[in-house]
Design an enzyme around this catalytic site. Structure first.
Site, PDB file in Angstrom:
ATOM      1  N   ASN A 144       0.816  -1.223   0.000  1.00  0.00           N
ATOM      2  CA  ASN A 144       0.000   0.000   0.000  1.00  0.00           C
ATOM      3  C   ASN A 144       0.848   1.271   0.000  1.00  0.00           C
ATOM      4  O   ASN A 144       0.370   2.342   0.347  1.00  0.00           O
ATOM      5  CB  ASN A 144      -0.987  -0.009   1.174  1.00  0.00           C
ATOM      6  CG  ASN A 144      -0.293  -0.280   2.499  1.00  0.00           C
ATOM      7  OD1 ASN A 144       0.913  -0.172   2.607  1.00  0.00           O
ATOM      8  ND2 ASN A 144      -1.086  -0.618   3.515  1.00  0.00           N
ATOM      9  N   ARG A 283       2.810   6.495  11.903  1.00  0.00           N
ATOM     10  CA  ARG A 283       2.130   5.959  13.082  1.00  0.00           C
ATOM     11  C   ARG A 283       1.870   7.100  14.050  1.00  0.00           C
ATOM     12  O   ARG A 283       2.736   7.954  14.276  1.00  0.00           O
ATOM     13  CB  ARG A 283       2.981   4.890  13.783  1.00  0.00           C
ATOM     14  CG  ARG A 283       2.986   3.539  13.086  1.00  0.00           C
ATOM     15  CD  ARG A 283       1.608   2.868  13.069  1.00  0.00           C
ATOM     16  NE  ARG A 283       1.596   1.616  12.328  1.00  0.00           N
ATOM     17  CZ  ARG A 283       1.155   1.464  11.072  1.00  0.00           C
ATOM     18  NH1 ARG A 283       0.679   2.494  10.403  1.00  0.00           N
ATOM     19  NH2 ARG A 283       1.160   0.274  10.504  1.00  0.00           N
ATOM     20  N   GLN A 312      -6.084   2.925  18.211  1.00  0.00           N
ATOM     21  CA  GLN A 312      -7.106   2.836  17.162  1.00  0.00           C
ATOM     22  C   GLN A 312      -8.115   1.753  17.514  1.00  0.00           C
ATOM     23  O   GLN A 312      -7.691   0.659  17.888  1.00  0.00           O
ATOM     24  CB  GLN A 312      -6.428   2.546  15.811  1.00  0.00           C
ATOM     25  CG  GLN A 312      -5.553   3.705  15.384  1.00  0.00           C
ATOM     26  CD  GLN A 312      -4.958   3.545  13.984  1.00  0.00           C
ATOM     27  OE1 GLN A 312      -4.281   4.415  13.518  1.00  0.00           O
ATOM     28  NE2 GLN A 312      -5.212   2.459  13.320  1.00  0.00           N
ATOM     29  N   HIS A 336      -7.851   5.890   9.955  1.00  0.00           N
ATOM     30  CA  HIS A 336      -6.712   5.213   9.320  1.00  0.00           C
ATOM     31  C   HIS A 336      -7.169   4.494   8.037  1.00  0.00           C
ATOM     32  O   HIS A 336      -7.619   3.358   8.089  1.00  0.00           O
ATOM     33  CB  HIS A 336      -6.128   4.203  10.323  1.00  0.00           C
ATOM     34  CG  HIS A 336      -4.834   3.606   9.901  1.00  0.00           C
ATOM     35  ND1 HIS A 336      -4.068   2.843  10.733  1.00  0.00           N
ATOM     36  CD2 HIS A 336      -4.142   3.648   8.732  1.00  0.00           C
ATOM     37  CE1 HIS A 336      -2.972   2.443  10.105  1.00  0.00           C
ATOM     38  NE2 HIS A 336      -3.013   2.921   8.869  1.00  0.00           N
TER      39      HIS A 336
HETATM   40  P1  NAD Z   1      10.229   1.029   4.642  1.00  0.00           P
HETATM   41  O1  NAD Z   1      10.760  -0.037   5.527  1.00  0.00           O
HETATM   42  O2  NAD Z   1      10.329   0.848   3.168  1.00  0.00           O
HETATM   43  O3  NAD Z   1      10.915   2.422   4.991  1.00  0.00           O
HETATM   44  C1  NAD Z   1      11.022   2.908   6.289  1.00  0.00           C
HETATM   45  C2  NAD Z   1      12.269   3.786   6.343  1.00  0.00           C
HETATM   46  O4  NAD Z   1      12.271   4.472   7.603  1.00  0.00           O
HETATM   47  C3  NAD Z   1      13.565   2.987   6.259  1.00  0.00           C
HETATM   48  O5  NAD Z   1      14.386   3.515   5.229  1.00  0.00           O
HETATM   49  C4  NAD Z   1      14.194   3.184   7.631  1.00  0.00           C
HETATM   50  O6  NAD Z   1      15.604   3.211   7.609  1.00  0.00           O
HETATM   51  C5  NAD Z   1      13.622   4.523   8.027  1.00  0.00           C
HETATM   52  N1  NAD Z   1      13.696   4.800   9.447  1.00  0.00           N
HETATM   53  C6  NAD Z   1      13.501   3.962  10.488  1.00  0.00           C
HETATM   54  N2  NAD Z   1      13.712   4.594  11.641  1.00  0.00           N
HETATM   55  C7  NAD Z   1      14.031   5.872  11.345  1.00  0.00           C
HETATM   56  C8  NAD Z   1      14.345   7.001  12.123  1.00  0.00           C
HETATM   57  N3  NAD Z   1      14.426   6.944  13.454  1.00  0.00           N
HETATM   58  N4  NAD Z   1      14.590   8.156  11.478  1.00  0.00           N
HETATM   59  C9  NAD Z   1      14.577   8.229  10.133  1.00  0.00           C
HETATM   60  N5  NAD Z   1      14.287   7.176   9.332  1.00  0.00           N
HETATM   61  C10 NAD Z   1      14.022   6.010   9.946  1.00  0.00           C
HETATM   62  O7  NAD Z   1       8.720   1.232   5.088  1.00  0.00           O
HETATM   63  P2  NAD Z   1       7.534   1.933   4.259  1.00  0.00           P
HETATM   64  O8  NAD Z   1       6.883   0.936   3.389  1.00  0.00           O
HETATM   65  O9  NAD Z   1       8.047   3.188   3.660  1.00  0.00           O
HETATM   66  O10 NAD Z   1       6.526   2.247   5.451  1.00  0.00           O
HETATM   67  C11 NAD Z   1       6.911   3.108   6.506  1.00  0.00           C
HETATM   68  C12 NAD Z   1       5.863   3.099   7.591  1.00  0.00           C
HETATM   69  O11 NAD Z   1       4.684   3.728   7.114  1.00  0.00           O
HETATM   70  C13 NAD Z   1       5.386   1.708   8.026  1.00  0.00           C
HETATM   71  O12 NAD Z   1       6.272   1.090   8.922  1.00  0.00           O
HETATM   72  C14 NAD Z   1       4.062   2.028   8.649  1.00  0.00           C
HETATM   73  O13 NAD Z   1       4.226   2.385  10.006  1.00  0.00           O
HETATM   74  C15 NAD Z   1       3.584   3.245   7.868  1.00  0.00           C
HETATM   75  N6  NAD Z   1       2.471   2.902   6.955  1.00  0.00           N
HETATM   76  C16 NAD Z   1       1.263   3.513   7.145  1.00  0.00           C
HETATM   77  C17 NAD Z   1       0.186   3.176   6.326  1.00  0.00           C
HETATM   78  C18 NAD Z   1      -1.155   3.841   6.483  1.00  0.00           C
HETATM   79  O14 NAD Z   1      -2.162   3.307   6.011  1.00  0.00           O
HETATM   80  N7  NAD Z   1      -1.234   4.998   7.104  1.00  0.00           N
HETATM   81  C19 NAD Z   1       0.334   2.194   5.338  1.00  0.00           C
HETATM   82  C20 NAD Z   1       1.585   1.635   5.148  1.00  0.00           C
HETATM   83  C21 NAD Z   1       2.652   1.971   5.976  1.00  0.00           C
END
Ligand code: NAD
Length: 386
Positions: A144, A283, A312, A336
């Site tokens: 997503n 989050r 949530q 969400h």
């Molecule tokens: P991903 O794993 O591809 O990317 C996450 C990035 O964040 C990584 O590059 C990681 O190194 C970086 N990161 C981790 N800790 C960090 C910090 N302290 N400071 C800076 N960067 C940091 O994940 P993604 O697919 O891009 O998804 C990211 C997050 O988005 C998910 O873990 C989830 O919590 C959230 N998400 C929300 C929805 C929604 O419906 N709202 C849907 C999908 C994902």
């Protein structure tokens, strides 16, 4: 055929007979905690992530002799979740209506071997305990990320252009251009930065390029490759404090983990440019809810938008439901749903099935989907560790 949901009683005798498939091997107990779809899910079968439509998995799981229990009832010791986690082999959850798998829940879950997140983001599962207990955690990585990146862009535009108060004015029957234009700007020429430049963060950067920002910045302890950086003309900043101090618009796209919980607190918010906009679809618990509401009220933040909440469903009195900036706008909060468009639901339902199929057949999983492997971390995204 056994069909157990929160609405239907659980039948022990039926389950016992299903535990043994034709070949004599034990069918597994698969428990899914999904959100209730109500009449929308009955009318729209593509709402796959609901209790009613069960990720489309029931016929397939039952044809293999597995037991499939689905419910939205997840809170409290007497809940369906707490009752059935005790002997479930596999747990399916979604970030949209998270079944929280705490260390206490892990203690009860004697048979649990696999947690599948139908979506992206497994912070509702205590991942440290999953590592200790050798419970695998997989998510449908990438399912997503485009849906969320589009939502982030929409949130930036609606905040920067002061869209919501303008629309509410029209619904009220009023018409006052200056009242909304006094806080409306262009995205063009702004400095925009993302905390986290993974799949979503990078897609956000890509989508911002045509808006001709002044600069695109990012902070991530996993740097982008030079090729990816130059493709979007983005610059890495060494610390999160420096990033927020430079940006007109900040977006959070990192997972929730020990290093990001409460990251955007009163102290960090005081380092933002006065009047900046903040978009968080990552989050809710990454931001301090009271500090954000205070910053919006004082004008330190001009706007805050997103779809994720620290708990949530969000309680009715959650400050983010009603918080406003001094001009009565700046709130772009929704439930969400950014990552659960119908397009995304098709992808994460198919991805969940693929993960289960690999598990049943003992086949290797797609490494990108593995958050916790057999007793070890398999991702670099949930915090820096050796
Ligand atoms: P991903 O794993 O591809 O990317 C996450 C990035 O964040 C990584 O590059 C990681 O190194 C970086 N990161 C981790 N800790 C960090 C910090 N302290 N400071 C800076 N960067 C940091 O994940 P993604 O697919 O891009 O998804 C990211 C997050 O988005 C998910 O873990 C989830 O919590 C959230 N998400 C929300 C929805 C929604 O419906 N709202 C849907 C999908 C994902």
């Amino acid at each position: 055929m056994l069909r157990t949901t929160a609405r239907n009683a659980f039948s022990k005798s039926n389950v016992a007979s299903q535990r043994f498939s034709a070949g004599g091997s034990r069918g597994l107990k698969v428990l899914a905690i999904l959100y209730k779809g109500g009449s929308a899910a009955k009318e729209e079968s593509r709402l796959l992530g609901t209790v009613e439509n069960e990720l489309g998995l029931r016929p397939w799981l039952e044809s293999q002799g597995h037991e499939y229990l689905v419910s939205d009832d997840k809170e409290g010791s007497g809940s369906f979740f707490q009752k059935h986690i005790q002997d479930a082999d596999i747990l399916i959850t979604t970030p949209f209506h998270p079944g929280y798998v705490t260390p206490e829940v892990f203690k009860k879950a004697k048979n649990l071997k696999l947690c599948v997140t139908a979506g992206v983001g497994s912070d509702h599962i205590d991942l440290h305990t999953a590592v200790e207990n050798k419970v695998q955690v997989l998510e449908v990585t990438g399912s997503n990320v485009t849906s969320v990146a589009e939502h982030v862009l929409m949130n930036m535009l609606l905040l920067v252009r002061n869209y919501t108060p303008a629309h509410e004015m029209i619904e009220r029957g009023d018409w006052n251009v200056s009242q909304v234009a006094r806080n409306a700007f262009d995205l063009e020429g702004k400095v925009i930065g993302t905390i986290g430049a993974g799949r979503i963060g990078y897609r956000v950067l890509q989508r911002l390029v045509p808006f001709a920002p002044k600069e695109l910045l990012y902070y991530d302890y996993n740097p982008l490759s030079p090729d990816l950086e130059s493709a979007v003309n983005a610059r890495r900043i060494d610390t999160v404090e420096e990033l927020v101090s430079k940006c007109d618009v900040v977006t959070v796209n990192a997972p929730l983990h020990d290093g990001t919980r409460n990251l955007v607190n009163a102290d960090l918010l005081s380092k933002f440019k006065p009047g900046a906009w903040l978009v968080n679809t990552a989050r809710g618990a990454i931001c301090d809810k009271f500090a954000v509401a205070d910053a919006l009220r004082s004008g330190q933040l001009r706007g805050y938008a997103g779809d994720v909440w620290d708990v949530q469903p969000a309680p009715k009195d959650h400050p983010w439901r009603t918080m406003k900036n001094p001009l009565g706008g700046g709130n772009g909060m929704v439930p969400h749903y950014s990552g659960t468009t119908l397009d995304a639901q098709a992808r994460y339902a198919a991805g969940t099935k693929e993960i289960l199929e690999n598990y049943f057949k003992g086949q290797a999983q797609n490494p990108a989907n593995v958050i916790v492997g057999d007793g070890k971390w398999a991702t670099k995204a949930y915090g820096q560790r050796k």
